[in-house]
Design a protein around this motif. Structure first.
Motif, PDB file in Angstrom:
ATOM      1  N   LEU A 122      49.995  41.024  45.686  1.00  0.00           N
ATOM      2  CA  LEU A 122      48.777  41.732  45.687  1.00  0.00           C
ATOM      3  C   LEU A 122      48.395  42.335  46.950  1.00  0.00           C
ATOM      4  O   LEU A 122      48.664  41.594  47.930  1.00  0.00           O
ATOM      5  N   PRO A 123      47.991  43.351  47.365  1.00  0.00           N
ATOM      6  CA  PRO A 123      47.258  43.711  48.684  1.00  0.00           C
ATOM      7  C   PRO A 123      46.297  42.769  49.093  1.00  0.00           C
ATOM      8  O   PRO A 123      45.478  42.233  48.330  1.00  0.00           O
ATOM      9  N   GLU A 124      45.975  42.786  50.291  1.00  0.00           N
ATOM     10  CA  GLU A 124      45.243  41.710  50.727  1.00  0.00           C
ATOM     11  C   GLU A 124      43.709  41.990  50.327  1.00  0.00           C
ATOM     12  O   GLU A 124      43.087  41.258  50.081  1.00  0.00           O
ATOM     13  N   GLU A 125      43.400  43.118  50.325  1.00  0.00           N
ATOM     14  CA  GLU A 125      42.049  43.546  49.757  1.00  0.00           C
ATOM     15  C   GLU A 125      41.788  43.507  48.402  1.00  0.00           C
ATOM     16  O   GLU A 125      40.598  43.535  47.972  1.00  0.00           O
ATOM     17  N   ILE A 126      42.544  42.963  47.474  1.00  0.00           N
ATOM     18  CA  ILE A 126      42.499  42.862  46.020  1.00  0.00           C
ATOM     19  C   ILE A 126      42.700  41.486  45.952  1.00  0.00           C
ATOM     20  O   ILE A 126      43.854  40.804  46.286  1.00  0.00           O
ATOM     21  N   GLU A 127      41.771  40.803  44.927  1.00  0.00           N
ATOM     22  CA  GLU A 127      41.982  39.489  44.619  1.00  0.00           C
ATOM     23  C   GLU A 127      42.474  39.536  43.060  1.00  0.00           C
ATOM     24  O   GLU A 127      42.008  40.240  42.365  1.00  0.00           O
ATOM     25  N   LEU A 128      43.387  38.210  42.829  1.00  0.00           N
ATOM     26  CA  LEU A 128      43.549  38.123  41.562  1.00  0.00           C
ATOM     27  C   LEU A 128      42.271  37.216  41.013  1.00  0.00           C
ATOM     28  O   LEU A 128      42.189  36.159  41.503  1.00  0.00           O
ATOM     29  N   PHE A 129      41.629  37.943  40.068  1.00  0.00           N
ATOM     30  CA  PHE A 129      40.260  37.433  39.529  1.00  0.00           C
ATOM     31  C   PHE A 129      40.660  36.167  38.403  1.00  0.00           C
ATOM     32  O   PHE A 129      40.360  34.995  38.291  1.00  0.00           O
ATOM     33  N   SER A 130      41.530  36.638  37.358  1.00  0.00           N
ATOM     34  CA  SER A 130      41.866  35.763  36.420  1.00  0.00           C
ATOM     35  C   SER A 130      43.171  36.391  35.771  1.00  0.00           C
ATOM     36  O   SER A 130      43.451  37.421  35.634  1.00  0.00           O
ATOM     37  N   ILE A 131      43.719  35.371  34.979  1.00  0.00           N
ATOM     38  CA  ILE A 131      44.784  35.351  33.721  1.00  0.00           C
ATOM     39  C   ILE A 131      44.616  34.962  32.857  1.00  0.00           C
ATOM     40  O   ILE A 131      43.936  33.898  32.595  1.00  0.00           O
ATOM     41  N   ARG A 132      44.553  35.574  31.676  1.00  0.00           N
ATOM     42  CA  ARG A 132      44.546  35.056  30.349  1.00  0.00           C
ATOM     43  C   ARG A 132      45.737  35.390  29.469  1.00  0.00           C
ATOM     44  O   ARG A 132      46.364  36.645  29.457  1.00  0.00           O
TER      45      ARG A 132
END
Length: 150
Positions: A122-132
């Motif tokens: 991911l680019p720095e400005e985007i977070e991985l919030f969750s995986i389901r």
């Protein structure tokens, strides 16, 4: 600008066996996994830009997940590195796609593994919030960034 979460769904077919498990899942079996990837970020604020208002283009997210997860996991047999080499060698005689991992291939561990893969992409400005990750229609594991802050 507000923080927004966006989610894209994926699916793949994968077999696994749980090494030395005390139930039937110690045997080779497969699942139709459903994967939901949720990102968090600020939508682009550049009027006139083709991606104005997007956290991440869904097409880009689709390509990233397909390349780094789905193409690697789909139609593989995932086994723990603790499985004896002669057994893995036998599996390789009947299948081209054996994926040996350093963990017990439970849904919980696979979800964590997927999170680690995607965080790197991911680019720095985007977070991985969750995986389901759904293993069956009624059973899933979730990974949340907030629960795994370093």
């Amino acid at each position: 600008m507000p923080k927004i979460r966006v989610t894209k769904r994926f699916h793949f077919e994968m077999a696994h066996a749980l090494y030395q498990y005390d139930g039937v899942c110690r045997n080779i079996h497969g699942h139709s996994y459903k994967l939901e990837v949720t990102l968090k970020g600020e939508p682009l604020n550049r009027p006139g830009h083709p991606k104005d208002g997007m956290v991440m283009d869904f097409g880009e997210l689709k390509n990233m997940v397909k390349e780094n997860v789905v193409s690697r996991f789909d139609h593989v047999m995932m086994v723990n590195r603790l499985v004896p080499e002669e057994q893995v060698a036998m599996l390789k005689k009947i299948s081209e796609r054996i994926f040996v991992v350093d963990f017990q291939p439970t849904t919980e561990n696979i979800a964590t593994f997927i999170a680690e893969i995607l965080k790197q992409q991911l680019p720095e400005e985007i977070e991985l919030f969750s995986i389901r990750l759904y293993e069956t229609a009624t059973s899933f594991a979730e990974w949340f960034a907030a629960d795994n802050a370093e």
